[in-house]
Design a protein around this motif. Sequence first.
Motif, PDB file in Angstrom:
ATOM      1  N   CYS A 177       0.844  -1.207   0.000  1.00  0.00           N
ATOM      2  CA  CYS A 177       0.000   0.000   0.000  1.00  0.00           C
ATOM      3  C   CYS A 177       0.876   1.253   0.000  1.00  0.00           C
ATOM      4  O   CYS A 177       2.033   1.217   0.424  1.00  0.00           O
ATOM      5  N   THR A 187      -5.311  -0.732  -1.800  1.00  0.00           N
ATOM      6  CA  THR A 187      -4.609  -1.426  -2.894  1.00  0.00           C
ATOM      7  C   THR A 187      -5.577  -1.984  -3.936  1.00  0.00           C
ATOM      8  O   THR A 187      -5.160  -2.430  -5.001  1.00  0.00           O
ATOM      9  N   SER A 193      -4.739   2.564  -7.613  1.00  0.00           N
ATOM     10  CA  SER A 193      -4.671   1.099  -7.551  1.00  0.00           C
ATOM     11  C   SER A 193      -5.444   0.454  -8.694  1.00  0.00           C
ATOM     12  O   SER A 193      -5.019  -0.581  -9.224  1.00  0.00           O
TER      13      SER A 193
END
Length: 311
Positions: A177, A187, A193
């Motif tokens: 992360c 994430t 992400s």
Amino acid sequence: MSSGDRTLFAGLDIGGTTTQVVLCADDLTVLDRAEVATPAADGGRAMVGAALGALAPLLRRTPGRLAGAGVGAAGVVDSAAGRILVASDSFTGWAGFAVTDAVEEALGVPAFLDNDVNAFLYGEVFGGAVRGASDVLGMTLGTGVGGALWTGGALFAGPHGAAGEIGHIPGFGDLPCSCGGRGHLETLASGRSIGARYAERTGRRLTAREVAHAARHGDQDALAVYQAAGVGIARAIVMTAGVVDITTAVVGGGVARSWPLLEPFIRAALAAEPPVSGHPIRLVRAALAGDAVPVGAVARARRELTAGVGV
Ligand SMILES: [Zn+2]
């Protein structure tokens, strides 16, 4: 009442790249707004100065009496002291800066400071999609994933100001992360992400919005990435409901612009894994969009001043 007697509130949203200012009426209607680049490298005084500079013409052209100001800012803030505690690397001289002192000195009215995600939730509760709700998880899916909690009709910040930070607890896989941890919701569900997860599957670097576009055209990798985000968001909502018994979740931020794509994945996962209370969670998309943080900061200021609670 003539418009000259109107009560006004100023809302300032000081972000990493952009600062937004609004002037609101007593009922949170936005009367005027402006935007300016945040001089994030020039220190706290310059950043607040830029926000006040953007606000000045709004105050000149809007008749009324300014009653208070609310400020929303990224990072960890000491809301009671009106100071920034921890700021990201993109800011210089922001951590430790006494924001409300500077605003009060310039405007001559009481000022209040909140973390931007908390301000977002104030906005949605008092003037947005979850108006009047008493127990709400607020999530912002932007560059990162932010969270805030509203319980029993009030913001619950916790002893460290970190209550509701659902973006950064583990249990969502094992990917690294942005905060240095692993397996955090961020994430899977942040804009950054979504782009990264799609690139891992396909070798193609797209923005979250472009991945959403591909998903709408049947790209199975893009759909899988959004499904993983939706499942993660649902799990975060169920976890929160199990701990503090929320009734409602409101989701905002740039990724929520792809709500028609994201929502069915969240709903399906919530249906498959319902809260232990047996009461389904009301899931809604944020209504205030880009205004949520400055309007929420105004809602906080208005609440403090109406309740007669001083700084
Ligand atoms: Zn994290």
